[in-house]
Design a protein around this motif. Structure first.
Motif, PDB file in Angstrom:
ATOM      1  N   VAL A 214       2.421   5.310 -12.665  1.00  0.00           N
ATOM      2  CA  VAL A 214       1.254   5.529 -11.817  1.00  0.00           C
ATOM      3  C   VAL A 214       0.950   7.028 -11.852  1.00  0.00           C
ATOM      4  N   PRO A 215      -0.297   7.366 -12.034  1.00  0.00           N
ATOM      5  CA  PRO A 215      -0.648   8.785 -12.083  1.00  0.00           C
ATOM      6  C   PRO A 215      -0.211   9.515 -10.816  1.00  0.00           C
TER       7      PRO A 215
ATOM      8  N   LEU B   9       0.598  -6.835 -12.290  1.00  0.00           N
ATOM      9  CA  LEU B   9       1.141  -5.472 -12.337  1.00  0.00           C
ATOM     10  C   LEU B   9       0.083  -4.500 -12.835  1.00  0.00           C
ATOM     11  N   SER B  10      -0.673  -4.962 -13.783  1.00  0.00           N
ATOM     12  CA  SER B  10      -1.725  -4.115 -14.327  1.00  0.00           C
ATOM     13  C   SER B  10      -2.789  -3.849 -13.256  1.00  0.00           C
ATOM     14  N   GLY B  11      -3.119  -4.876 -12.492  1.00  0.00           N
ATOM     15  CA  GLY B  11      -4.062  -4.691 -11.396  1.00  0.00           C
ATOM     16  C   GLY B  11      -3.503  -3.754 -10.335  1.00  0.00           C
ATOM     17  N   MET B  16      -3.198   1.514  -7.481  1.00  0.00           N
ATOM     18  CA  MET B  16      -2.499   2.750  -7.129  1.00  0.00           C
ATOM     19  C   MET B  16      -3.251   3.991  -7.602  1.00  0.00           C
ATOM     20  N   SER B  17      -3.789   3.910  -8.803  1.00  0.00           N
ATOM     21  CA  SER B  17      -4.460   5.102  -9.324  1.00  0.00           C
ATOM     22  C   SER B  17      -5.893   5.199  -8.796  1.00  0.00           C
ATOM     23  N   SER B  21      -5.021   5.673  -4.191  1.00  0.00           N
ATOM     24  CA  SER B  21      -5.042   7.127  -4.344  1.00  0.00           C
ATOM     25  C   SER B  21      -6.142   7.742  -3.472  1.00  0.00           C
ATOM     26  N   ASP B  22      -7.294   7.069  -3.422  1.00  0.00           N
ATOM     27  CA  ASP B  22      -8.412   7.576  -2.608  1.00  0.00           C
ATOM     28  C   ASP B  22      -8.152   7.411  -1.111  1.00  0.00           C
TER      29      ASP B  22
END
Lengths: 224, 224, 224, 224
Positions: A214-215, B9-11, B16-17, B21-22
């Motif tokens: 994850v970034p 997992l890809s979703g 997360m990114s 994150s926002d």
């Protein structure tokens, strides 16, 4: 009757001009051909743990049951109304879903209620009291551990409850039949609302963090 | 046990990114202070009708119950497990939610099953059969109307069922008490998967399209 | 007597040409003026959890006690040899250290031994058996929880043991005296060997991840 | 409870973005397969003599016991808690370590305390006083030598103490058994904090500098 909540209408307006506008054809196709979701997700009602948000899923992907504390009861072929069992039955038998994920989460109010032996009924019906009775024996055993903190006991029961629901799923003959043939997979997951961490259950029943990159997240330094 | 679905997992990685994150601070605050959702949303499990998507809601906004055909049973203070009643109780009594929305949608598989008198049980437990029994009398009456098309009968029952759930909500003493005092609002809504149209119930029980301006979409619109 | 292990000599050579060469003045000054470490770290002997590595500390920073399972016994002013108590006494009374960190870690062999009631003595002396007796009552209580997985029980005891050591530290009069005056802080930490995650104990005794931003880690996608 | 020390969190951040990031797979493998360190290192708590730093060792290499003055007591199969003996037992019997290194160092505070007959107990428990009692007879004899300087007496006792610990190790039946069969090697080492010099013990018990080529360091070298 008051007006439909403006907040929801405003959100709907965003949906129409945003997501729907982008995925118009997909919605139309899903209406025409019917849904074919890849996963049945049993999740909690909690407003902070929406599965479509956490797994970034679009229309047609997840068939979602949400009840308090994301529980699946045991197979009970009696004359009662079993909403969750009905959803499981429909997902597996009609939609032929071949992945089931039971997703719990941290700070679950239902689990908290189950651990609070002194909690009074919330109404005459005591619906939460009875519903959480599904994990009462586990709650009693875990609450008796006075070495763990209340928060640790809560996390423990959240995870025990996921394993419990997964075991209950196996009591449905049509589920057991398919899992034994290797045609249906059942998974557990636990979402940490605070940190956004997802933990997935491994074959031993333990929850571990999947190895995904994850970034970096930019954030000020403030130790919890 | 197979691997956790890569699609999910890809979703999650996207979540997360992107969104997480926002909204990191919001998640953290929601974890620390607890949820305070403005609306209890009773929705269907259908993969094409996720409330957070349709109303563009973020974490903390909607407390969501999802069962097949978005139904609320009558108040039954017996000894059974009532998952949906438990969620209503928790939402109103603990979270002090003051808006309830029952949202149905077009092409609902549960409603379709209720209308199909010849349908065989999906499993020995016949959970869907029993669960849809909640609208059986209405289904029988509507299905007997041979002047309407099958599609019209389905839409009709979808809307009758929403009104039925709203009436059932009023059988809960704590709900009726609050609505009589004007402290709790109950709404109905119906979502057309194909066109993305939202219809909301007015004081007469009719479903009409709310007066919102949505940017023009190039295509004919044909309400079901 | 065989030769001194070449592996260690080779590592020492790296040290001399690398770290020592860079920090020569610092070593010299530390020799001349004496050490003034900021933290007493009670850690485990485990080869995967070296405190200087995990906290990236240079010479002069950490006064480190390492024993099996990072334990501190209660204050026992008898005539026995108490190695850990001696280190605590020296750190607080002579070096005037004002931070103590008890750091446990995942997959701790000592904790595993404590949970294994069937384990036979490792030698006639049964030193591990007696040493882990410091957490025996907690181990017995936790091991009796048959709802948690073995891995969850182990993590639970690892954390209970940290809180136990911290409580034991408070039985030392000179420690309690300083903490009551606010002149000495005691912290708990838990290191996850597998993921590199550090969890720190909060005022309730719970372990949470500190809110630090760590750069993204590039890794292939392989769910645990 | 105050915040976790920022200095440590900051160091941890460096670890995560540096060493852990580089050795991620190694940590993961060490967690999965368990540790298999090549050496048991008995070292001092001193902040200036961290074994992983001096021998430039990575995760999984050294099983490290650290107590004041790097001492090993004699084999005493009584009912007491013996932290250091427990670590030796675990290292040899469970981890099957086949190298033990007892590493002392210059300017050791514990050795200094042992030589100071006039030192008062540091606390009512007098833990350091009792702990250093392990080398009291040697300390008394050395201190009585009024021809050596105080610094020479200290270095002498530091080295006597290493030989003493090595002799004590041989009182453990499982250690003696393996060393007699040539399956376990025991070594002594002494680190000069000021100059960075490492001295290793030879078969006569003397400490000499190993013959390694270290890039020239611009400075006189003056062995203590």
């Amino acid at each position: 009757m008051s007006e439909f909540p403006e907040k929801l209408l405003s959100g709907y307006r965003n949906f129409m001009s945003g997501r729907y506008s982008d995925e118009r054809e997909r919605y139309r196709a899903l209406a025409d051909t019917g849904q074919k979701p890849h996963t049945l997700l049993v999740a909690c009602c909690d407003s902070r743990a929406a599965p479509e948000t956490i797994f970034d899923c679009g229309p047609g992907e997840l068939f979602v049951v949400r009840n308090v504390a994301n529980m699946v009861p045991r197979y009970e072929p009696d004359s009662q109304f079993h909403g969750t069992s009905a959803a499981v039955e429909y997902a597996v038998q009609v939609l032929e879903i071949r992945n089931i994920v039971v997703m719990g989460h941290g700070r679950c109010g239902g689990i908290q209620a189950a651990l609070d032996a002194s909690m009074k009924p919330l109404s005459e019906g005591d619906f939460i009291g009875k519903w959480m009775g599904l994990v009462r024996p586990a709650a009693t055993q875990i609450q008796s551990n006075d070495l763990m903190t209340q928060s640790e006991r809560q996390t423990a029961l959240e995870r025990v409850s996921i394993r419990n629901s997964i075991a209950n799923l196996q009591t449905f003959p049509f589920v057991r039949n398919l899992t034994e043939k290797g045609e249906l997979d059942i998974h557990g997951a636990w979402f940490d609302i605070s940190t956004g961490e997802l933990w997935v259950m491994n074959e031993k029943g333990d929850f571990t963090r999947p190895d995904i990159s994850v970034p970096a997240i930019e954030a000020e330094q403030s130790p919890a």
